[in-house]
Design an enzyme around this catalytic site. Structure first.
Site, PDB file in Angstrom:
ATOM      1  N   TYR A 159      -1.451 -11.364   3.279  1.00 42.13           N
ATOM      2  CA  TYR A 159      -0.485 -10.371   2.793  1.00 42.13           C
ATOM      3  C   TYR A 159       0.696 -11.075   2.121  1.00 42.13           C
ATOM      4  O   TYR A 159       1.097 -10.712   1.016  1.00 42.13           O
ATOM      5  CB  TYR A 159      -0.012  -9.508   3.964  1.00 42.13           C
ATOM      6  CG  TYR A 159       1.062  -8.507   3.595  1.00 42.13           C
ATOM      7  CD1 TYR A 159       0.760  -7.365   2.853  1.00 42.13           C
ATOM      8  CD2 TYR A 159       2.388  -8.697   3.979  1.00 42.13           C
ATOM      9  CE1 TYR A 159       1.751  -6.447   2.510  1.00 42.13           C
ATOM     10  CE2 TYR A 159       3.374  -7.787   3.645  1.00 42.13           C
ATOM     11  CZ  TYR A 159       3.054  -6.661   2.921  1.00 42.13           C
ATOM     12  OH  TYR A 159       4.035  -5.754   2.585  1.00 42.13           O
ATOM     13  N   LYS A 163       2.401 -10.909  -1.760  1.00 49.24           N
ATOM     14  CA  LYS A 163       3.787 -10.533  -2.072  1.00 49.24           C
ATOM     15  C   LYS A 163       4.538 -11.688  -2.756  1.00 49.24           C
ATOM     16  O   LYS A 163       5.325 -11.468  -3.669  1.00 49.24           O
ATOM     17  CB  LYS A 163       4.510 -10.067  -0.806  1.00 49.24           C
ATOM     18  CG  LYS A 163       3.918  -8.772  -0.219  1.00 49.24           C
ATOM     19  CD  LYS A 163       4.023  -7.589  -1.194  1.00 49.24           C
ATOM     20  CE  LYS A 163       3.516  -6.285  -0.621  1.00 49.24           C
ATOM     21  NZ  LYS A 163       3.676  -5.145  -1.542  1.00 49.24           N
TER      22      LYS A 163
HETATM   23  N1  LIG Z   1       6.449  -0.552   5.832  1.00 47.78           N
HETATM   24  C1  LIG Z   1       6.973  -1.761   5.740  1.00 47.78           C
HETATM   25  O1  LIG Z   1       7.529  -2.318   6.728  1.00 47.78           O
HETATM   26  C2  LIG Z   1       6.955  -2.483   4.430  1.00 47.78           C
HETATM   27  C3  LIG Z   1       7.773  -3.637   4.309  1.00 47.78           C
HETATM   28  C4  LIG Z   1       7.769  -4.323   3.115  1.00 47.78           C
HETATM   29  C5  LIG Z   1       6.993  -3.895   2.048  1.00 47.78           C
HETATM   30  N2  LIG Z   1       6.210  -2.781   2.191  1.00 47.78           N
HETATM   31  C6  LIG Z   1       5.412  -2.374   1.030  1.00 47.78           C
HETATM   32  O2  LIG Z   1       5.732  -1.034   0.705  1.00 47.78           O
HETATM   33  C7  LIG Z   1       4.654  -0.457  -0.025  1.00 47.78           C
HETATM   34  C8  LIG Z   1       4.385   0.943   0.510  1.00 47.78           C
HETATM   35  O3  LIG Z   1       3.967   0.857   1.847  1.00 47.78           O
HETATM   36  P1  LIG Z   1       4.461   1.884   2.976  1.00 47.78           P
HETATM   37  O4  LIG Z   1       5.212   1.106   3.979  1.00 47.78           O
HETATM   38  O5  LIG Z   1       5.094   3.061   2.358  1.00 47.78           O
HETATM   39  O6  LIG Z   1       3.055   2.220   3.658  1.00 47.78           O
HETATM   40  P2  LIG Z   1       2.107   3.528   3.552  1.00 47.78           P
HETATM   41  O7  LIG Z   1       2.835   4.718   4.058  1.00 47.78           O
HETATM   42  O8  LIG Z   1       0.856   3.119   4.216  1.00 47.78           O
HETATM   43  O9  LIG Z   1       1.879   3.730   2.003  1.00 47.78           O
HETATM   44  C9  LIG Z   1       0.973   2.953   1.270  1.00 47.78           C
HETATM   45  C10 LIG Z   1       0.591   3.741   0.043  1.00 47.78           C
HETATM   46  O10 LIG Z   1      -0.232   2.911  -0.787  1.00 47.78           O
HETATM   47  C11 LIG Z   1      -1.355   3.695  -1.160  1.00 47.78           C
HETATM   48  N3  LIG Z   1      -2.498   2.881  -1.556  1.00 47.78           N
HETATM   49  C12 LIG Z   1      -3.195   1.958  -0.843  1.00 47.78           C
HETATM   50  N4  LIG Z   1      -4.193   1.462  -1.589  1.00 47.78           N
HETATM   51  C13 LIG Z   1      -4.143   2.091  -2.792  1.00 47.78           C
HETATM   52  C14 LIG Z   1      -4.886   2.024  -3.988  1.00 47.78           C
HETATM   53  N5  LIG Z   1      -5.962   1.226  -4.100  1.00 47.78           N
HETATM   54  N6  LIG Z   1      -4.528   2.800  -5.036  1.00 47.78           N
HETATM   55  C15 LIG Z   1      -3.463   3.635  -4.943  1.00 47.78           C
HETATM   56  N7  LIG Z   1      -2.730   3.777  -3.836  1.00 47.78           N
HETATM   57  C16 LIG Z   1      -3.066   3.000  -2.768  1.00 47.78           C
HETATM   58  C17 LIG Z   1      -1.671   4.567   0.056  1.00 47.78           C
HETATM   59  O11 LIG Z   1      -2.499   5.635  -0.359  1.00 47.78           O
HETATM   60  P3  LIG Z   1      -3.559   6.382   0.611  1.00 47.78           P
HETATM   61  O12 LIG Z   1      -2.774   7.493   1.275  1.00 47.78           O
HETATM   62  O13 LIG Z   1      -4.611   6.852  -0.309  1.00 47.78           O
HETATM   63  O14 LIG Z   1      -4.049   5.361   1.610  1.00 47.78           O
HETATM   64  C18 LIG Z   1      -0.244   4.992   0.400  1.00 47.78           C
HETATM   65  O15 LIG Z   1       0.191   6.029  -0.445  1.00 47.78           O
HETATM   66  C19 LIG Z   1       3.470  -1.425   0.118  1.00 47.78           C
HETATM   67  O16 LIG Z   1       3.349  -2.165  -1.082  1.00 47.78           O
HETATM   68  C20 LIG Z   1       3.907  -2.340   1.261  1.00 47.78           C
HETATM   69  O17 LIG Z   1       3.326  -3.611   1.159  1.00 47.78           O
HETATM   70  C21 LIG Z   1       6.180  -2.066   3.351  1.00 47.78           C
END
Ligand SMILES: NC(=O)c1ccc[n+]([C@@H]2O[C@H](COP(=O)([O-])OP(=O)(O)OC[C@H]3O[C@@H](n4cnc5c(N)ncnc54)[C@H](OP(=O)(O)O)[C@@H]3O)[C@@H](O)[C@H]2O)c1
Length: 287
Positions: A159, A163
């Site tokens: 991961y 990033k």
């Molecule tokens: N949560 C944290 O602590 C955190 C920290 C740092 C960075 N991030 C980053 O923030 C971003 C959003 O994550 P989140 O925390 O909001 O988690 P999340 O609620 O799981 O959201 C992830 C989103 O990405 C979508 N997705 C996954 N694979 C995809 C694909 N092939 N095509 C289009 N959409 C896809 C999912 O869609 P589906 O509903 O279809 O699965 C969902 O809408 C990610 O890039 C993650 O790495 C998160």
């Protein structure tokens, strides 16, 4: 006939428009809601727009399909957005998920899928929007990386690879896009309470490989539990909105969940001390 899942517009042409990937949940969803509230047109893209029941009721929001691993869906969503709203001014590359667990247990397919989504998906969306941005005389690319694009935690190696890749890519890309008035910004969230720590996470396992069990059961469980009690996705959405409105050439926006404090500590301490501090906090067995 192609189905545009729903949009409701009055005077869309004089508003800014943002296209967001991964709008079905978490940070992407909170961002779609905030930008709509702030008077933007929103192309809220997701893998399964047919399941959406809320965003498609908002005014000036178009819900349409985009899977970042499917290039034709990227082209179609951009086309839908321009058709509905006249132009796209900003793109939020948010779609992503976490592959965690011991690297030794990770298959090539899992690694490939992780890079396909988090890295190649982001690059494909950017490549597809650039002609439109150049034609418009500018635009803003907002890449959701992570504070984990500048620090590295245990059991998240692949991961972090994705990033860190998007961070290096974004920093380089800014040099070549600046003459075209195209901004490249990185949003670096800390721990945010979303589906990232549950349904979106893949934990690598290999049958018979037990050497890492204690580490997985203490460190990974501890880290993911603290993620689940992290900041709200709406806190990150506010930082994203601020970045979209910021016409300076600033590139990095740490967002919520202690990201700012942790990234400052990373800057101030020598590598060896910062790593020791992480291990002390995350890997030391607790009584
Ligand atoms: N949560 C944290 O602590 C955190 C920290 C740092 C960075 N991030 C980053 O923030 C971003 C959003 O994550 P989140 O925390 O909001 O988690 P999340 O609620 O799981 O959201 C992830 C989103 O990405 C979508 N997705 C996954 N694979 C995809 C694909 N092939 N095509 C289009 N959409 C896809 C999912 O869609 P589906 O509903 O279809 O699965 C969902 O809408 C990610 O890039 C993650 O790495 C998160």
């Amino acid at each position: 006939m192609k189905v545009l899942y729903s949009y409701n517009m009055s005077t869309p042409q004089n508003r800014h428009t943002i296209l967001i990937t991964g709008s079905s949940s978490g940070i992407g969803r909170a961002s779609a809601q905030l930008f709509a509230q702030k008077g933007w047109n929103v192309v809220a893209t997701m893998r399964s727009p047919d399941k959406e029941t809320e965003l498609n009721r908002l005014e000036h929001v178009l819900c349409t399909r985009l899977d970042v691993t499917d290039a034709s869906s990227i082209a179609a969503a951009i086309h839908d957005g321009i058709t509905a709203f006249g132009r796209i001014d900003a793109v939020l590359n948010n779609a992503g998920y976490g592959l965690t667990g011991p690297f030794e247990a990770t298959t090539r397919e899992e690694i490939r899928r992780q890079f396909d989504t988090n890295v190649f998906g982001t690059l494909d969306v950017i490549r597809a929007i650039l002609p439109h941005f150049r034609q418009n005389g500018g635009g803003t690319i907002l890449n959701v990386t992570s504070m984990g694009g500048r620090i590295a935690l245990p059991l998240y190696s692949v991961y972090h690879g994705t990033k860190w890749a998007v961070e290096g890519f974004s920093e380089s890309l800014q040099h070549e896009l600046r003459p075209f008035n195209i901004h490249v910004k990185m949003i670096e969230p800390g721990a945010i309470a979303t589906a990232f720590y549950d349904r979106s996470m893949t934990v690598a396992k290999q049958s018979g490989l037990t050497a890492y069990d204690t580490m997985v059961n203490t460190t990974l469980k501890r880290m993911n539990a603290s993620g689940r009690s992290g900041s709200a996705p709406a806190d990150v959405a506010r930082v994203i909105y601020g970045a979209a409105m910021d016409k300076s050439w600033k590139q990095r926006y740490p967002a919520a969940g202690n990201a700012r404090a942790i990234l400052w500590t990373r800057k101030l301490l020598p590598d060896i001390l910062f790593s020791a501090l992480l291990r002390l906090n995350l890997m030391r067995p607790r009584q």
